[in-house]
Each structure stands twice: as structure tokens, then as C-alpha cells.
Scaffold this motif. Structure first.
Motif, mmCIF file in Angstrom:
data_model
loop_
_atom_site.group_PDB
_atom_site.id
_atom_site.type_symbol
_atom_site.label_atom_id
_atom_site.label_comp_id
_atom_site.label_asym_id
_atom_site.label_seq_id
_atom_site.Cartn_x
_atom_site.Cartn_y
_atom_site.Cartn_z
ATOM 1 N N GLU A 18 0.822 -1.215 0.000
ATOM 2 C CA GLU A 18 0.000 0.000 0.000
ATOM 3 C C GLU A 18 0.853 1.261 0.000
ATOM 4 N N LYS A 19 2.152 1.163 0.273
ATOM 5 C CA LYS A 19 2.974 2.358 0.457
ATOM 6 C C LYS A 19 2.941 3.281 -0.750
ATOM 7 N N GLY A 20 2.996 2.736 -1.945
ATOM 8 C CA GLY A 20 2.922 3.571 -3.141
ATOM 9 C C GLY A 20 1.573 4.261 -3.246
ATOM 10 N N GLU A 21 0.527 3.528 -2.908
ATOM 11 C CA GLU A 21 -0.828 4.088 -2.940
ATOM 12 C C GLU A 21 -0.978 5.189 -1.892
ATOM 13 N N PHE A 22 -0.353 5.005 -0.713
ATOM 14 C CA PHE A 22 -0.397 6.044 0.325
ATOM 15 C C PHE A 22 0.285 7.317 -0.164
ATOM 16 N N ALA A 23 1.413 7.177 -0.829
ATOM 17 C CA ALA A 23 2.131 8.348 -1.340
ATOM 18 C C ALA A 23 1.256 9.120 -2.325
ATOM 19 N N VAL A 24 0.560 8.392 -3.190
ATOM 20 C CA VAL A 24 -0.344 9.027 -4.154
ATOM 21 C C VAL A 24 -1.483 9.728 -3.428
ATOM 22 N N LEU A 25 -2.037 9.081 -2.402
ATOM 23 C CA LEU A 25 -3.139 9.658 -1.648
ATOM 24 C C LEU A 25 -2.708 10.913 -0.893
ATOM 25 N N VAL A 26 -1.523 10.874 -0.273
ATOM 26 C CA VAL A 26 -1.016 12.044 0.445
ATOM 27 C C VAL A 26 -0.841 13.226 -0.512
ATOM 28 N N GLU A 27 -0.283 12.976 -1.675
ATOM 29 C CA GLU A 27 -0.096 14.050 -2.650
ATOM 30 C C GLU A 27 -1.438 14.613 -3.112
ATOM 31 N N ALA A 28 -2.406 13.734 -3.353
ATOM 32 C CA ALA A 28 -3.737 14.188 -3.778
ATOM 33 C C ALA A 28 -4.397 15.023 -2.689
ATOM 34 N N LEU A 29 -4.315 14.577 -1.426
ATOM 35 C CA LEU A 29 -4.882 15.351 -0.316
ATOM 36 C C LEU A 29 -4.203 16.705 -0.198
ATOM 37 N N HIS A 30 -2.880 16.710 -0.310
ATOM 38 C CA HIS A 30 -2.133 17.973 -0.241
ATOM 39 C C HIS A 30 -2.648 18.940 -1.295
ATOM 40 N N ASN A 31 -2.800 18.466 -2.517
ATOM 41 C CA ASN A 31 -3.263 19.328 -3.600
ATOM 42 C C ASN A 31 -4.682 19.836 -3.358
ATOM 43 N N GLU A 32 -5.547 18.974 -2.846
ATOM 44 C CA GLU A 32 -6.931 19.403 -2.570
ATOM 45 C C GLU A 32 -6.959 20.477 -1.485
ATOM 46 N N ILE A 33 -6.282 20.227 -0.383
ATOM 47 C CA ILE A 33 -6.346 21.130 0.770
ATOM 48 C C ILE A 33 -5.570 22.421 0.526
ATOM 49 N N ALA A 34 -4.437 22.330 -0.139
ATOM 50 C CA ALA A 34 -3.630 23.533 -0.392
ATOM 51 C C ALA A 34 -4.434 24.590 -1.149
ATOM 52 N N GLY A 35 -5.307 24.151 -2.041
ATOM 53 C CA GLY A 35 -6.132 25.089 -2.790
ATOM 54 C C GLY A 35 -7.197 25.778 -1.944
ATOM 55 N N CYS A 36 -7.495 25.244 -0.788
ATOM 56 C CA CYS A 36 -8.511 25.807 0.103
ATOM 57 C C CYS A 36 -7.912 26.575 1.279
ATOM 58 N N TRP A 37 -6.621 26.465 1.465
ATOM 59 C CA TRP A 37 -5.985 27.049 2.654
ATOM 60 C C TRP A 37 -5.519 28.463 2.388
ATOM 61 N N MET A 38 -6.003 29.376 3.205
ATOM 62 C CA MET A 38 -5.594 30.780 3.145
ATOM 63 C C MET A 38 -5.032 31.170 4.511
ATOM 64 N N PRO A 39 -3.727 30.890 4.736
ATOM 65 C CA PRO A 39 -3.138 31.212 6.036
ATOM 66 C C PRO A 39 -3.141 32.721 6.272
ATOM 67 N N PRO A 40 -3.225 33.137 7.527
ATOM 68 C CA PRO A 40 -3.196 34.570 7.833
ATOM 69 C C PRO A 40 -1.794 35.141 7.612
ATOM 70 N N ASP A 41 -1.710 36.442 7.566
ATOM 71 C CA ASP A 41 -0.423 37.125 7.436
ATOM 72 C C ASP A 41 0.382 36.873 8.708
ATOM 73 N N MET A 42 1.527 36.252 8.567
ATOM 74 C CA MET A 42 2.348 35.896 9.724
ATOM 75 C C MET A 42 3.686 36.633 9.689
ATOM 76 N N LYS A 43 3.768 37.763 8.992
ATOM 77 C CA LYS A 43 5.026 38.502 8.888
ATOM 78 C C LYS A 43 5.560 38.833 10.271
ATOM 79 N N GLY A 44 6.856 38.573 10.434
ATOM 80 C CA GLY A 44 7.492 38.900 11.696
ATOM 81 C C GLY A 44 7.329 37.864 12.781
ATOM 82 N N THR A 45 6.627 36.783 12.502
ATOM 83 C CA THR A 45 6.462 35.726 13.500
ATOM 84 C C THR A 45 6.952 34.411 12.918
ATOM 85 N N LYS A 46 7.374 33.547 13.782
ATOM 86 C CA LYS A 46 7.808 32.225 13.342
ATOM 87 C C LYS A 46 6.589 31.307 13.386
#
Length: 118
Positions: A18-46
Motif C-alpha cells: 500500500e505504500k505507493g498508494e499512500f504516497a499518491v493519496l497524500v499528494e492528492a490530499l495535499h493538492n486538494e487542501i492547499a487550494g482551500c488554505w488561506m493562512p493569515p499574514d504571519m510577517k514577523g512571526t515564526k
């Protein structure tokens, strides 16, 4: 410009085939969620990584409201955590979960690690 790293932790350990399938799933989830994520302005903070626990139904929709596993104390980090939860809620249901051949028991509970990089 904001880059986002998203890693996913699954329930029981993946079987070797399943490891190859997990890698594909993780990448797909990353792509789906990254398009919905709008992080706040974090200038000057770690920025600190935010871990969001997610419970899913078989169709990839949310079984419960996502929760932050490591609730931050700092104001900016709280804004970041709230943005991560909103991203998961906005993107659900996850199309990638509907297409995977990985058994539901292995992905019904996820830990999503949101780590913004500025």
C-alpha cells in the motif's frame, strides 16, 4: 508568497504493497487542501506547525468537525490553526478518498500537519 507543507498521518501502519498508494493519496490530499488554505499574514512571526485531526466518512466527507491536536497559545498561531480547520472544512468532501483502493479503516482518521513557509 506562501508555500504550504502538508503531511498526513494515517491510522494503522501501511502494508508494504500500500505504500505507493499512500504516497499518491497524500499528494492528492495535499493538492486538494492547499487550494482551500488561506493562512493569515504571519510577517514577523515564526509559524508553528498545526496538527488537525480529521475523522472521515467512507465518501470522503467529514464525520465530525476537525480539531486542532496542539492548540497554540499565541494569537498569530491561533489564527493559523483556525485557518487550517477552515481549509479542511472548505475542501471536504475529499475526492481523493473516494478513488483510493486503500481500506477505509486505514484512512478514516487522519492527522494533517499544516506548516506554512514564508
Amino acid at each position: 508568497m506562501i508555500a504550504a507543507a502538508l503531511s498526513v498521518g494515517f491510522g494503522p501502519a501501511a502494508l508494504a504493497d500500500e505504500k505507493g498508494e499512500f504516497a499518491v493519496l497524500v499528494e492528492a490530499l495535499h493538492n486538494e487542501i492547499a487550494g482551500c488554505w488561506m493562512p493569515p499574514d504571519m510577517k514577523g512571526t515564526k509559524p508553528v506547525p498545526i496538527i488537525v485531526k480529521v475523522r472521515l466518512k467512507r465518501d470522503g466527507s467529514l464525520a465530525a468537525r476537525p480539531t486542532v491536536e496542539n492548540p497554540p497559545k499565541a494569537k498569530e498561531a491561533k489564527l493559523l490553526a483556525a485557518s487550517a480547520v477552515r481549509a479542511v472544512e472548505r475542501c471536504a468532501p475529499f475526492r481523493s478518498m473516494k478513488r483510493t483502493r486503500i481500506p477505509y479503516e486505514r484512512w478514516r482518521e487522519l492527522k494533517l500537519n499544516f506548516a506554512p513557509m514564508f
